[in-house]
Design a protein around this motif. Structure first.
Motif, short mmCIF file in Angstrom:
data_model
loop_
_atom_site.label_atom_id
_atom_site.label_comp_id
_atom_site.label_asym_id
_atom_site.label_seq_id
_atom_site.Cartn_x
_atom_site.Cartn_y
_atom_site.Cartn_z
N PRO B 41 0.84 -1.20 0.00
CA PRO B 41 0.00 0.00 0.00
C PRO B 41 0.87 1.24 0.00
O PRO B 41 1.97 1.24 0.52
CB PRO B 41 -0.78 -0.11 1.32
N SER B 42 0.38 2.32 -0.60
CA SER B 42 1.19 3.54 -0.69
C SER B 42 1.30 4.18 0.70
O SER B 42 0.38 4.12 1.50
CB SER B 42 0.57 4.52 -1.68
N ALA B 43 2.43 4.79 0.97
CA ALA B 43 2.78 5.17 2.33
C ALA B 43 2.45 6.63 2.62
O ALA B 43 3.31 7.43 2.91
CB ALA B 43 4.26 4.89 2.58
N GLY B 44 1.16 6.99 2.57
CA GLY B 44 0.70 8.31 2.98
C GLY B 44 1.45 9.45 2.35
O GLY B 44 1.91 9.37 1.22
N GLY B 45 1.58 10.56 3.11
CA GLY B 45 2.31 11.72 2.61
C GLY B 45 1.44 12.55 1.69
O GLY B 45 0.24 12.69 1.89
N HIS B 46 2.05 13.07 0.62
CA HIS B 46 1.36 13.97 -0.30
C HIS B 46 0.20 13.27 -1.00
O HIS B 46 0.31 12.12 -1.42
CB HIS B 46 2.38 14.46 -1.33
N CYS B 47 -0.94 13.96 -1.15
CA CYS B 47 -2.07 13.40 -1.89
C CYS B 47 -2.51 14.37 -2.97
O CYS B 47 -2.94 15.49 -2.68
CB CYS B 47 -3.23 13.09 -0.94
N ASP B 48 -2.41 13.93 -4.22
CA ASP B 48 -2.78 14.79 -5.35
C ASP B 48 -4.25 15.19 -5.32
O ASP B 48 -4.62 16.25 -5.80
CB ASP B 48 -2.52 14.05 -6.68
N LEU B 49 -5.09 14.30 -4.80
CA LEU B 49 -6.52 14.55 -4.88
C LEU B 49 -6.98 15.63 -3.89
O LEU B 49 -8.06 16.18 -4.02
CB LEU B 49 -7.32 13.27 -4.61
N CYS B 50 -6.16 15.93 -2.89
CA CYS B 50 -6.52 16.95 -1.91
C CYS B 50 -6.47 18.36 -2.52
O CYS B 50 -7.14 19.27 -2.06
CB CYS B 50 -5.58 16.91 -0.70
N GLU B 51 -5.64 18.53 -3.53
CA GLU B 51 -5.34 19.89 -3.98
C GLU B 51 -6.27 20.37 -5.09
O GLU B 51 -6.76 19.59 -5.89
CB GLU B 51 -3.89 19.94 -4.46
N GLU B 52 -6.42 21.66 -5.13
CA GLU B 52 -7.30 22.29 -6.14
C GLU B 52 -6.66 22.19 -7.51
O GLU B 52 -7.28 21.79 -8.48
CB GLU B 52 -7.56 23.74 -5.76
#
Lengths: 343, 343
Positions: B41-52
């Motif tokens: 599983p991907s290890a958290g951190g930055h999430c592209d979907l959070c950003e506008e």
């Protein structure tokens, strides 16, 4: 909550009314909490398959050395879905269809050693496994209630294996499973149109193009199919046309054992011990049935499909039956061909 | 290693010659080593979907609050398999069939919040998601090259989700996928024989027996199907017959949002946040085509299938298309009905 009556304590199989797919339903339901541990790999320790006289499991078949020590054993599956006792009890229930889960679930323990991988067993041991498959198919086909026998293997957790000890499975069912029937129907339609076996045509086309061929042996062709479902999936086809695995010759058995050893070594080296499944596809039991696939001997061709499980099966695959190959079969064949099978 | 020519840089889809199943093949193959990380599983951190304004991904559609902040967004999928540009380029290649992977892969970001689960978003937010599905289906159906639109969701790692941020997927394909065609064919055959919709018959039978019904709402019936594939699988059927999700009414949208919220809360409480998939099954694009399923309006019935992923899909399921229900649908319905959907 299940139907009551004579079938009370038997697992049943039910026909999905829309697609005609059969599913088996256990007579004793697992509770919600029983599923939580099954999402984790089992944590080593005691292994039932290592022992000679484990859990009272009766031995169905074995190959033994001169001192009587077992080399390959066939035992009943630990949680059998199908049962060999009873009659089919096929009937309608309201608008639905059910029957008793008559059939056989056997486990073939491929080695007495717990940690040996199939590709490290050596081709002599692999030959014992292949010979055992053949013996069991010939034996199980004698039961007139059995319509289809599947030899298959789960290796690694995401593939459905939670055991660790090398083993494969033999499942005999009282119906021809939907996926098998589709394959038989596809082969039959092609034969009706072309009067040629589609699998023989695959081999001619793949040998002509060479770009998806991984290995050519005296008796087998190994290639990545044009429209595989899984990246690095490969099929092993016998060069000599035959619909049924039960007719495999001694030379073919020896060559197949060697081929399997080499291919599993290649897979391990290339993909660092990936989880995989394989399924041996063979003709249904050949007990004569009226007007049923009478060209089956000509149109079907037994083979083995090996499917590395590198990606999850998600909602799109489940809902559509379409798969995505993130590596083309041409590139997969190239990688598999070039990678060494040595240590 | 792929076919060259004008289609060089396009993903293609290939027809599996034996079963007629289509698979997509990426024009750029992943290498063996690229698969190793995807098994974790991907290890958290930055999430592209959070950003506008993430990764230059163009916004296809959005629902915004009064201040202009987005509540639901539709963006192109990050690794699209299908491309909306180009023509179909359908052709034979030797004995095989291929076409360009024309189509659409969209991702619906269900909430600006990274960690909110769908069942905690509230039914107002769920309603925005359902309304967005409807808008996208209506819009995508305008493309004459598109034959089928699937709305689907992967939730949790074994289901194919590796992202964490709540999202669902919209996939539009230039062919009717095999599994969808089978369902349409099954419904048509039943209609030809009985002159009744098989799904309407399912609902009548389930309401008569009650033993597999989980919820009855004004507009929907939720039940565990008689021959499900997965333990605790349930289907959500609109009570009013309609072949296509695009015709859903406002009242149905509101009721469906509430029903989904309740059912996902039940699933979480009963099975401790299980991975699951759901697929919305709707009729193919209704652009008139000659003599193609002309009873489709009567014989097909849109619905949602929700499949908890508590067990691996192993070699037997892959090879046979048969599944094993370790919990009967009757018991699953009882557990799902009785478990609270409160906090």
């Amino acid at each position: 909550m299940k139907e009551t009556g004579d079938d009370r304590n038997m697992n049943e199989i039910r026909r999905e009314p829309l697609l005609g797919r059969w599913v088996s339903v256990l007579s004793e339901s697992m509770k919600p909490e029983d599923y939580l541990s099954s999402m984790e790999p089992s944590a080593g320790g005691h292994c039932d398959l290592c022992e000679e006289e484990s859990g009272g499991s009766e031995e169905i078949y074995s190959v033994r050395d001169e001192s009587g020590k077992w080399l390959v054993r066939v035992v009943p599956a630990m949680v059998p879905v199908f049962s060999p006792e009873g009659d089919l009890g096929r009937k309608g229930v309201g608008i639905y269809d059910r029957m008793n889960a008559i059939g056989v679930n056997e486990m073939l323990i491929e080695s007495p050693q717990h940690n040996v991988q199939p590709e490290d067993m050596g081709s002599d041991q692999m030959l014992r496994v292949v010979e055992t498959f053949t013996s069991r198919v010939i034996e199980l086909e004698k039961d007139v209630r059995i319509r289809h026998i599947m030899i298959h293997k789960n290796c690694g957790v995401p593939s459905g294996d939670a055991c660790g000890h090398p083993h494969s499975l033999i499942t005999a069912t009282p119906v021809i499973p939907k996926r098998v029937k589709e394959e038989l129907d596809g082969a039959k339609q092609y034969y009706e149109y072309k009067e040629r076996c589609i699998f023989c045509d695959f081999m001619r086309e793949e040998e002509r193009l060479k770009e998806r061929v991984v290995m050519e042996t005296p008796y087998f062709l190994v290639f990545c199919p044009y429209a595989a479902r899984f990246p690095f999936e490969f099929w092993i086809l016998p060069r000599i046309h035959n619909c049924s695995f039960r007719d495999i010759t001694e030379e073919e058995q020896r060559d197949l054992s060697e081929t399997l050893s080499i291919m599993f070594r290649k897979l391990r080296r290339l993909l660092k011990n990936p989880p995989y499944n394989y399924v041996l596809h063979t003709a249904p039991s050949r007990i004569p049935r009226r007007n049923h696939w009478h060209t089956l001997g000509e149109d079907f061709h037994w083979h083995i499909e090996v499917m590395p499980r590198l990606k999850s099966i998600g909602s799109f695959e489940l809902g559509s039956g379409m798969y995505t190959l993130t590596t083309s079969p041409e590139d997969a064949a190239k990688y598999l061909k070039e990678v060494s099978h040595g240590d």
